[in-house]
Scaffold this motif. Structure first.
Motif, PDB file in Angstrom:
ATOM      1  N   ASN A  34       0.843  -1.222   0.116  1.00  0.00           N
ATOM      2  CA  ASN A  34      -0.041  -0.051  -0.186  1.00  0.00           C
ATOM      3  C   ASN A  34       0.890   1.348   0.040  1.00  0.00           C
ATOM      4  O   ASN A  34       2.072   1.212   0.357  1.00  0.00           O
ATOM      5  CB  ASN A  34      -0.932   0.073   1.094  1.00  0.00           C
ATOM      6  CG  ASN A  34      -2.167   0.699   1.087  1.00  0.00           C
ATOM      7  OD1 ASN A  34      -2.159   1.801   0.276  1.00  0.00           O
ATOM      8  ND2 ASN A  34      -3.078   0.521   1.980  1.00  0.00           N
ATOM      9  N   GLU A  40      -5.243  12.039  -3.387  1.00  0.00           N
ATOM     10  CA  GLU A  40      -5.833  10.801  -3.961  1.00  0.00           C
ATOM     11  C   GLU A  40      -5.265  10.462  -5.520  1.00  0.00           C
ATOM     12  O   GLU A  40      -5.138   9.621  -5.738  1.00  0.00           O
ATOM     13  CB  GLU A  40      -7.439  10.901  -4.183  1.00  0.00           C
ATOM     14  CG  GLU A  40      -8.223   9.757  -4.684  1.00  0.00           C
ATOM     15  CD  GLU A  40      -8.245   8.510  -4.186  1.00  0.00           C
ATOM     16  OE1 GLU A  40      -8.481   7.363  -4.810  1.00  0.00           O
ATOM     17  OE2 GLU A  40      -7.995   8.757  -2.763  1.00  0.00           O
ATOM     18  N   ALA A  44      -3.119   7.338  -6.356  1.00  0.00           N
ATOM     19  CA  ALA A  44      -3.398   6.542  -7.644  1.00  0.00           C
ATOM     20  C   ALA A  44      -2.417   6.315  -8.483  1.00  0.00           C
ATOM     21  O   ALA A  44      -2.082   5.354  -9.003  1.00  0.00           O
ATOM     22  CB  ALA A  44      -4.907   6.942  -8.101  1.00  0.00           C
ATOM     23  N   ALA A  47       0.676   4.522  -7.462  1.00  0.00           N
ATOM     24  CA  ALA A  47       0.360   3.111  -7.255  1.00  0.00           C
ATOM     25  C   ALA A  47       0.541   1.984  -8.746  1.00  0.00           C
ATOM     26  O   ALA A  47       1.079   1.272  -8.992  1.00  0.00           O
ATOM     27  CB  ALA A  47      -0.879   2.662  -6.568  1.00  0.00           C
ATOM     28  N   THR A  48      -0.286   3.095  -9.513  1.00  0.00           N
ATOM     29  CA  THR A  48      -0.336   2.314 -10.695  1.00  0.00           C
ATOM     30  C   THR A  48       1.035   2.220 -11.516  1.00  0.00           C
ATOM     31  O   THR A  48       1.322   1.361 -12.102  1.00  0.00           O
ATOM     32  CB  THR A  48      -1.382   3.332 -11.834  1.00  0.00           C
ATOM     33  OG1 THR A  48      -2.542   3.080 -11.076  1.00  0.00           O
ATOM     34  CG2 THR A  48      -1.280   2.756 -13.127  1.00  0.00           C
ATOM     35  N   PRO A  53      -0.489  -2.678  -5.458  1.00  0.00           N
ATOM     36  CA  PRO A  53      -1.981  -3.179  -5.271  1.00  0.00           C
ATOM     37  C   PRO A  53      -2.985  -2.379  -4.547  1.00  0.00           C
ATOM     38  O   PRO A  53      -4.062  -2.223  -5.133  1.00  0.00           O
ATOM     39  CB  PRO A  53      -1.815  -4.223  -4.557  1.00  0.00           C
ATOM     40  CG  PRO A  53      -0.500  -4.436  -3.705  1.00  0.00           C
ATOM     41  CD  PRO A  53       0.180  -3.450  -4.391  1.00  0.00           C
ATOM     42  N   ALA A  54      -2.670  -1.217  -3.912  1.00  0.00           N
ATOM     43  CA  ALA A  54      -3.521  -0.330  -2.973  1.00  0.00           C
ATOM     44  C   ALA A  54      -2.933   0.974  -2.950  1.00  0.00           C
ATOM     45  O   ALA A  54      -1.591   1.099  -2.560  1.00  0.00           O
ATOM     46  CB  ALA A  54      -3.706  -0.933  -1.725  1.00  0.00           C
ATOM     47  N   HIS A  55      -3.755   2.031  -2.709  1.00  0.00           N
ATOM     48  CA  HIS A  55      -3.282   3.350  -2.276  1.00  0.00           C
ATOM     49  C   HIS A  55      -4.326   3.805  -1.397  1.00  0.00           C
ATOM     50  O   HIS A  55      -5.540   3.659  -1.453  1.00  0.00           O
ATOM     51  CB  HIS A  55      -3.040   4.329  -3.538  1.00  0.00           C
ATOM     52  CG  HIS A  55      -4.548   4.474  -4.271  1.00  0.00           C
ATOM     53  ND1 HIS A  55      -4.977   5.550  -4.065  1.00  0.00           N
ATOM     54  CD2 HIS A  55      -4.650   3.716  -5.325  1.00  0.00           C
ATOM     55  CE1 HIS A  55      -6.111   5.588  -4.783  1.00  0.00           C
ATOM     56  NE2 HIS A  55      -6.094   4.532  -5.815  1.00  0.00           N
ATOM     57  N   THR A  56      -4.028   4.827  -0.576  1.00  0.00           N
ATOM     58  CA  THR A  56      -4.914   5.356   0.384  1.00  0.00           C
ATOM     59  C   THR A  56      -4.329   6.921   0.862  1.00  0.00           C
ATOM     60  O   THR A  56      -3.301   7.138   0.640  1.00  0.00           O
ATOM     61  CB  THR A  56      -4.747   4.701   1.797  1.00  0.00           C
ATOM     62  OG1 THR A  56      -5.732   4.907   2.836  1.00  0.00           O
ATOM     63  CG2 THR A  56      -3.424   4.324   2.508  1.00  0.00           C
ATOM     64  N   ALA A  61      -5.246   2.981   7.402  1.00  0.00           N
ATOM     65  CA  ALA A  61      -5.407   1.603   6.395  1.00  0.00           C
ATOM     66  C   ALA A  61      -4.008   0.917   6.296  1.00  0.00           C
ATOM     67  O   ALA A  61      -4.227  -0.288   5.952  1.00  0.00           O
ATOM     68  CB  ALA A  61      -5.898   2.086   4.952  1.00  0.00           C
ATOM     69  N   ASP A  65      -3.264  -2.766   8.956  1.00  0.00           N
ATOM     70  CA  ASP A  65      -3.181  -3.860   7.929  1.00  0.00           C
ATOM     71  C   ASP A  65      -2.159  -4.919   8.533  1.00  0.00           C
ATOM     72  O   ASP A  65      -0.896  -4.496   8.667  1.00  0.00           O
ATOM     73  CB  ASP A  65      -2.621  -3.454   6.673  1.00  0.00           C
ATOM     74  CG  ASP A  65      -2.835  -4.635   5.676  1.00  0.00           C
ATOM     75  OD1 ASP A  65      -2.672  -5.794   6.190  1.00  0.00           O
ATOM     76  OD2 ASP A  65      -2.555  -4.321   4.574  1.00  0.00           O
TER      77      ASP A  65
END
Length: 335
Positions: A34, A40, A44, A47-48, A53-56, A61, A65
């Motif tokens: 993450n 945001e 995003a 992460a891409t 696999p995830a961003h926040t 979050a 985990d």
């Protein structure tokens, strides 16, 4: 813990993109789960682009985990303390960017919190992971140039536009001293094996930075044994080759092109027999740092630079800042 290390990136930073993502993935049984960004859109995109696999935008979050064992903190300097305290409370091992904090009190709180939580705290002082500096340290320790008399450090370059931002416009968390000179300080501590006793400094501003934020500096430091050290640092000097020079009673050790994040640097010894190059077998600085950190998390060894190393470097950097502001020689006190 299991042998696998799951990572959360707290900060979608340039250094994370350029160096840390690759260094984490170079370690066995390590994966990035993450990434946190206050934006945001930026999170995003990060992460891409980096296959995460995830961003926040919510640090909880990551901290809640159970698959995250370690975090890399590379947010703005003023957030290092609060985010480290939160991560330690959640039982996460922490690799924090330098400066470890903006105050001595905050750095001490971070070290205590990590110790009490039983987690690793490391600071990303990368230059001590450079193979040339490590070879230089070995030669100094072996007395290759006799008694050390003086040292010069050249760490002047031109700060790229993409890295300017807070570094040149934040009077509290920005500026050359806490961004770059602090690396020189840590490297000197690593190479000499002690802390300076006194510092004096003069700074420049206005060539690139503004609002009084320093973008150039000259520092003189006194180390035990009456060793004098000079540092020249700058954001505004293009085409300069960073390096170090160590002057001893029996010779000189010269490191060239060795003050960057790259696996680079050439080492020379000059004495009565002339000048010769010392072979250096280079490795990726960040792979080395992440390997040491990962081993420490698994219970083997220490990180390349500990929280205590970060605290010492910060204390010296703040003494340099005080000297530049007051025009006085400042005695260094390491907590």
């Amino acid at each position: 813990m299991s042998s696998s290390i799951g990572w959360g990136l707290i900060g979608a930073s340039n250094v994370a993109r350029q160096w840390i993502v690759d260094a984490i993935r170079a370690q066995p049984d390590s994966e990035i789960l993450n990434v946190l960004s206050s934006s945001e859109e930026r999170g995003a995109r990060f992460a891409t682009e980096n296959g995460i696999p995830a961003h926040t935008t919510d640090i909880d979050a990551i901290l809640t985990d159970a698959n995250v064992n370690a975090v890399y903190i590379s947010t703005a300097n003023q957030f290092h303390c609060s985010q480290t305290l939160a991560a330690a409370s959640a039982g996460k091992n922490i690799l924090c960017e330098k400066p470890v904090a903006l105050s001595i009190d905050d750095a001490r709180k971070m070290i205590a919190a990590c110790r009490d939580a039983g987690v690793v705290l490391a600071v990303n002082h990368h230059l001590r992971c450079n193979a040339m500096h490590q070879k230089l340290q070995q030669l100094l320790e072996a007395g290759a140039i006799g008694q050390l008399n003086a040292v010069r450090v050249f760490h002047a370059n031109f700060l790229p536009q993409a890295l300017q931002g807070w570094r040149v416009n934040d009077p509290n968390g920005g500026g050359l001293i806490l961004d770059s000179t602090i690396h020189d300080i840590d490297t000197l501590r690593f190479l000499i094996g002690s802390n300076p006793t006194h510092v004096m400094a003069m700074t420049q501003s206005g060539r690139l930075a503004h609002d009084g934020v320093e973008d150039g500096i000259m520092v003189v430091m006194r180390f035990p044994g009456d060793v004098l050290v000079q540092i020249h640092g700058s954001y505004t000097v293009p085409f300069s080759e960073g390096g170090v020079e160590f002057y001893g009673s029996n010779g000189v050790l010269i490191g060239r092109d060795c003050m960057s994040q790259r696996a680079a640097g050439r080492l020379f010894m000059r004495n009565a027999d002339g000048e010769k190059e010392i072979p250096v077998h280079h490795h990726n600085l960040y792979h080395y740092a992440l390997a040491a950190f990962s081993n420490a998390v698994r219970g083997t060894g220490q990180p390349a630079a500990t929280g205590e190393d970060g605290l010492a470097a910060l204390a010296i950097a703040l003494a340099i800042r005080e000297s530049a502001l007051t025009g006085r020689q400042v005695e260094v006190e390491i907590p």
